[in-house]
Design a protein around this motif. Structure first.
Motif, PDB file in Angstrom:
ATOM      1  N   PRO A 251       0.823  -1.218   0.000  1.00 48.96           N
ATOM      2  CA  PRO A 251       0.000   0.000   0.000  1.00 48.96           C
ATOM      3  C   PRO A 251       0.854   1.263   0.000  1.00 48.96           C
ATOM      4  O   PRO A 251       1.846   1.362   0.721  1.00 48.96           O
ATOM      5  CB  PRO A 251      -0.806  -0.122   1.306  1.00 48.96           C
ATOM      6  N   GLY A 252       0.466   2.233  -0.818  1.00 45.60           N
ATOM      7  CA  GLY A 252       1.120   3.527  -0.827  1.00 45.60           C
ATOM      8  C   GLY A 252       2.354   3.638  -1.685  1.00 45.60           C
ATOM      9  O   GLY A 252       2.889   4.734  -1.857  1.00 45.60           O
ATOM     10  N   VAL A 253       2.834   2.531  -2.246  1.00 46.20           N
ATOM     11  CA  VAL A 253       4.050   2.585  -3.060  1.00 46.20           C
ATOM     12  C   VAL A 253       3.766   3.228  -4.419  1.00 46.20           C
ATOM     13  O   VAL A 253       4.588   3.975  -4.949  1.00 46.20           O
ATOM     14  CB  VAL A 253       4.655   1.181  -3.234  1.00 46.20           C
ATOM     15  N   PHE A 254       2.579   2.954  -4.961  1.00 46.27           N
ATOM     16  CA  PHE A 254       2.222   3.507  -6.268  1.00 46.27           C
ATOM     17  C   PHE A 254       0.960   4.358  -6.161  1.00 46.27           C
ATOM     18  O   PHE A 254       0.013   3.989  -5.467  1.00 46.27           O
ATOM     19  CB  PHE A 254       2.032   2.395  -7.303  1.00 46.27           C
ATOM     20  N   VAL A 255       0.990   5.479  -6.852  1.00 44.54           N
ATOM     21  CA  VAL A 255      -0.107   6.449  -6.848  1.00 44.54           C
ATOM     22  C   VAL A 255      -0.719   6.481  -8.248  1.00 44.54           C
ATOM     23  O   VAL A 255       0.003   6.620  -9.242  1.00 44.54           O
ATOM     24  CB  VAL A 255       0.399   7.852  -6.482  1.00 44.54           C
ATOM     25  N   GLU A 256      -2.043   6.361  -8.331  1.00 39.06           N
ATOM     26  CA  GLU A 256      -2.682   6.397  -9.639  1.00 39.06           C
ATOM     27  C   GLU A 256      -2.647   7.814 -10.211  1.00 39.06           C
ATOM     28  O   GLU A 256      -2.947   8.791  -9.524  1.00 39.06           O
ATOM     29  CB  GLU A 256      -4.122   5.908  -9.549  1.00 39.06           C
ATOM     30  N   VAL A 257      -2.272   7.916 -11.473  1.00 39.60           N
ATOM     31  CA  VAL A 257      -2.294   9.201 -12.172  1.00 39.60           C
ATOM     32  C   VAL A 257      -3.745   9.514 -12.541  1.00 39.60           C
ATOM     33  O   VAL A 257      -4.422   8.696 -13.149  1.00 39.60           O
ATOM     34  CB  VAL A 257      -1.423   9.145 -13.442  1.00 39.60           C
ATOM     35  N   PRO A 258      -4.262  10.690 -12.184  1.00 37.14           N
ATOM     36  CA  PRO A 258      -5.661  11.020 -12.495  1.00 37.14           C
ATOM     37  C   PRO A 258      -5.912  11.116 -13.997  1.00 37.14           C
ATOM     38  O   PRO A 258      -4.985  11.297 -14.797  1.00 37.14           O
ATOM     39  CB  PRO A 258      -5.862  12.383 -11.821  1.00 37.14           C
ATOM     40  N   GLU A 259      -7.188  11.002 -14.367  1.00 34.77           N
ATOM     41  CA  GLU A 259      -7.581  11.220 -15.753  1.00 34.77           C
ATOM     42  C   GLU A 259      -7.149  12.614 -16.214  1.00 34.77           C
ATOM     43  O   GLU A 259      -7.088  13.559 -15.423  1.00 34.77           O
ATOM     44  CB  GLU A 259      -9.107  11.118 -15.885  1.00 34.77           C
ATOM     45  N   SER A 260      -6.850  12.734 -17.507  1.00 35.00           N
ATOM     46  CA  SER A 260      -6.530  14.021 -18.129  1.00 35.00           C
ATOM     47  C   SER A 260      -5.424  14.753 -17.365  1.00 35.00           C
ATOM     48  O   SER A 260      -5.558  15.922 -17.004  1.00 35.00           O
ATOM     49  CB  SER A 260      -7.795  14.890 -18.208  1.00 35.00           C
ATOM     50  N   THR A 261      -4.323  14.037 -17.165  1.00 36.19           N
ATOM     51  CA  THR A 261      -3.202  14.572 -16.392  1.00 36.19           C
ATOM     52  C   THR A 261      -1.886  14.297 -17.104  1.00 36.19           C
ATOM     53  O   THR A 261      -1.688  13.232 -17.687  1.00 36.19           O
ATOM     54  CB  THR A 261      -3.154  13.939 -14.991  1.00 36.19           C
ATOM     55  N   ALA A 262      -0.982  15.266 -17.053  1.00 36.98           N
ATOM     56  CA  ALA A 262       0.402  15.079 -17.462  1.00 36.98           C
ATOM     57  C   ALA A 262       1.265  15.066 -16.200  1.00 36.98           C
ATOM     58  O   ALA A 262       1.082  15.903 -15.310  1.00 36.98           O
ATOM     59  CB  ALA A 262       0.851  16.199 -18.394  1.00 36.98           C
ATOM     60  N   VAL A 263       2.172  14.112 -16.124  1.00 31.67           N
ATOM     61  CA  VAL A 263       3.116  14.025 -15.012  1.00 31.67           C
ATOM     62  C   VAL A 263       4.495  14.402 -15.536  1.00 31.67           C
ATOM     63  O   VAL A 263       4.930  13.880 -16.567  1.00 31.67           O
ATOM     64  CB  VAL A 263       3.153  12.606 -14.417  1.00 31.67           C
ATOM     65  N   VAL A 264       5.162  15.302 -14.840  1.00 26.88           N
ATOM     66  CA  VAL A 264       6.506  15.727 -15.218  1.00 26.88           C
ATOM     67  C   VAL A 264       7.469  15.252 -14.145  1.00 26.88           C
ATOM     68  O   VAL A 264       7.289  15.559 -12.958  1.00 26.88           O
ATOM     69  CB  VAL A 264       6.591  17.266 -15.358  1.00 26.88           C
ATOM     70  N   LEU A 265       8.493  14.503 -14.552  1.00 27.32           N
ATOM     71  CA  LEU A 265       9.487  13.977 -13.619  1.00 27.32           C
ATOM     72  C   LEU A 265      10.865  14.422 -14.079  1.00 27.32           C
ATOM     73  O   LEU A 265      11.268  14.166 -15.218  1.00 27.32           O
ATOM     74  CB  LEU A 265       9.429  12.448 -13.561  1.00 27.32           C
ATOM     75  N   ASP A 266      11.581  15.096 -13.171  1.00 27.86           N
ATOM     76  CA  ASP A 266      12.926  15.560 -13.479  1.00 27.86           C
ATOM     77  C   ASP A 266      13.763  15.581 -12.212  1.00 27.86           C
ATOM     78  O   ASP A 266      13.378  14.973 -11.192  1.00 27.86           O
ATOM     79  CB  ASP A 266      12.889  16.940 -14.153  1.00 27.86           C
ATOM     80  N   ALA A 267      14.875  16.284 -12.237  1.00 29.58           N
ATOM     81  CA  ALA A 267      15.782  16.295 -11.085  1.00 29.58           C
ATOM     82  C   ALA A 267      15.146  16.912  -9.847  1.00 29.58           C
ATOM     83  O   ALA A 267      15.588  16.658  -8.719  1.00 29.58           O
ATOM     84  CB  ALA A 267      17.064  17.047 -11.445  1.00 29.58           C
ATOM     85  N   ASP A 268      14.109  17.704 -10.024  1.00 26.69           N
ATOM     86  CA  ASP A 268      13.448  18.351  -8.894  1.00 26.69           C
ATOM     87  C   ASP A 268      12.335  17.506  -8.271  1.00 26.69           C
ATOM     88  O   ASP A 268      11.729  17.915  -7.280  1.00 26.69           O
ATOM     89  CB  ASP A 268      12.857  19.695  -9.334  1.00 26.69           C
ATOM     90  N   GLY A 269      12.032  16.363  -8.862  1.00 27.01           N
ATOM     91  CA  GLY A 269      10.970  15.509  -8.337  1.00 27.01           C
ATOM     92  C   GLY A 269       9.903  15.280  -9.377  1.00 27.01           C
ATOM     93  O   GLY A 269      10.212  15.018 -10.541  1.00 27.01           O
ATOM     94  N   TYR A 270       8.645  15.399  -8.967  1.00 27.44           N
ATOM     95  CA  TYR A 270       7.567  15.226  -9.932  1.00 27.44           C
ATOM     96  C   TYR A 270       6.419  16.168  -9.601  1.00 27.44           C
ATOM     97  O   TYR A 270       6.264  16.637  -8.483  1.00 27.44           O
ATOM     98  CB  TYR A 270       7.067  13.773  -9.953  1.00 27.44           C
ATOM     99  N   ARG A 271       5.628  16.439 -10.642  1.00 19.45           N
ATOM    100  CA  ARG A 271       4.441  17.268 -10.463  1.00 19.45           C
ATOM    101  C   ARG A 271       3.380  16.847 -11.473  1.00 19.45           C
ATOM    102  O   ARG A 271       3.705  16.304 -12.523  1.00 19.45           O
ATOM    103  CB  ARG A 271       4.771  18.751 -10.632  1.00 19.45           C
ATOM    104  N   HIS A 272       2.127  17.100 -11.134  1.00 16.68           N
ATOM    105  CA  HIS A 272       0.998  16.832 -12.022  1.00 16.68           C
ATOM    106  C   HIS A 272       0.538  18.147 -12.647  1.00 16.68           C
ATOM    107  O   HIS A 272       0.526  19.186 -11.998  1.00 16.68           O
ATOM    108  CB  HIS A 272      -0.172  16.227 -11.252  1.00 16.68           C
ATOM    109  N   GLU A 273       0.153  18.090 -13.924  1.00 15.66           N
ATOM    110  CA  GLU A 273      -0.437  19.235 -14.588  1.00 15.66           C
ATOM    111  C   GLU A 273      -1.717  18.791 -15.293  1.00 15.66           C
ATOM    112  O   GLU A 273      -1.787  17.683 -15.841  1.00 15.66           O
ATOM    113  CB  GLU A 273       0.529  19.831 -15.628  1.00 15.66           C
ATOM    114  N   SER A 274      -2.731  19.654 -15.271  1.00 19.41           N
ATOM    115  CA  SER A 274      -3.954  19.387 -16.016  1.00 19.41           C
ATOM    116  C   SER A 274      -3.609  19.272 -17.502  1.00 19.41           C
ATOM    117  O   SER A 274      -2.794  20.019 -18.022  1.00 19.41           O
ATOM    118  CB  SER A 274      -4.957  20.512 -15.784  1.00 19.41           C
ATOM    119  N   PHE A 275      -4.239  18.308 -18.174  1.00 21.49           N
ATOM    120  CA  PHE A 275      -3.920  18.046 -19.579  1.00 21.49           C
ATOM    121  C   PHE A 275      -5.191  18.042 -20.410  1.00 21.49           C
ATOM    122  O   PHE A 275      -6.160  17.345 -20.091  1.00 21.49           O
ATOM    123  CB  PHE A 275      -3.202  16.700 -19.699  1.00 21.49           C
ATOM    124  N   LEU A 276      -5.221  18.841 -21.444  1.00 23.28           N
ATOM    125  CA  LEU A 276      -6.344  18.951 -22.374  1.00 23.28           C
ATOM    126  C   LEU A 276      -7.648  19.361 -21.682  1.00 23.28           C
ATOM    127  O   LEU A 276      -8.705  18.731 -21.847  1.00 23.28           O
ATOM    128  CB  LEU A 276      -6.538  17.645 -23.141  1.00 23.28           C
TER     129      LEU A 276
END
Length: 278
Positions: A251-276
């Protein structure tokens, strides 16, 4: 359809998650509880950026039409190298033939791309969408899949300058052409794309019922949650995985990405952005 996995972080031996995880991507090729098809045995692909290479370096690719669970070369390769960013894709063909040029991931210069899903009505939409590809990019389309066409549409529409906007424009074009051909829900899928230093992942469908997609929780948090899990020692603090379905049942190891979402992963970590327009 298919299943895929993308890793970004400290250099890692890919076999750690491609082969050795409880529900690895190879295990998913045989048994995919969250997939549209349980078995994904119509070939596979593995793409990786070399450890220590420049961010603009071209990734290496290995494609095979064998099932992933039956390919000894995949085992040898993923146990022999280390990479800070790699893609793996197992395929369930939805129509285009089983051949190496139809196996993901696809590559252009330092960019990689893979997709799980489909363009509905592809036979009717194929001509219009293919002809919208920049003539200078068209010779690089080697296979017959809708996914490869979408990748080159995104390149045509500015992927190298703004990946989120370009993928969005490419999908909107698919929807526009689809509606012109009376296809009610033209687009379905999850997408991963990378330039070698940043990973972008997308979850979107015209119907709002997209194939599953998850990303891992950050490693320092997981070490606090599960101090007795020795396997976490294999990962650096910046390690992240995006995958069609979780690699384990903790439990808690994986997080579901919401519908209509872009995930950005880089050296600073990750963030979600609304998509379309979600």
């Amino acid at each position: 359809m298919c299943r895929w996995l993308a890793y970004i972080g400290e250099p890692l031996r890919p076999s750690t998650i491609v082969l050795d995880a409880t529900h690895s991507i190879v295990a998913q090729s045989l048994d995919s509880p969250l997939g549209a098809e349980t078995v994904n045995g119509d070939g596979f692909g593995f793409g990786w950026y070399a450890s220590g290479a420049a961010a603009t370096a071209e990734p290496a690719l290995f494609h095979s039409i064998e099932p992933a669970w039956n390919d000894q070369n995949l085992r040898e390769l993923t146990r022999a190298i280390e990479s800070p960013l790699f893609f793996t894709h197992v395929r369930a063909a939805a129509g285009p033939p089983i051949q190496q040029t139809n196996c993901h991931p696809f590559r252009y210069e330092n960019w990689m791309f893979m997709h799980n899903g489909a363009i509905s009505g592809w036979r009717d939409l194929k001509r219009d969408l293919t002809l919208a590809i920049d003539p200078g990019l068209y010779p690089n389309v080697l296979g017959t899949t809708d996914s490869e066409v979408l990748f080159h549409l995104a390149l045509t529409l500015g992927l190298q300058d703004d990946p989120i906007a370009a993928v969005g424009r490419a999908i909107r074009m698919v929807e526009t052409v689809g509606h012109e051909h009376d296809v009610r829900f033209p687009w379905q899928g999850t997408v991963a794309v990378s330039d070698g230093s940043t990973l972008w992942a997308f979850r979107y469908s015209s119907q709002g019922r997209t194939r599953s997609l998850f990303h891992s929780t950050d490693i320092p948090t997981l070490r606090e949650m599960y101090p007795d899990q020795a396997r976490l020692a294999a990962f650096g603090d910046h390690a992240r995985v995006v995958v069609s379905e979780p690699l384990n049942d903790l439990p808690g190891v994986f997080v579901e990405v919401p519908e209509s979402t872009a995930v950005v992963l880089d050296a600073d970590g990750y963030r979600h952005e609304s998509f379309l327009g979600a």
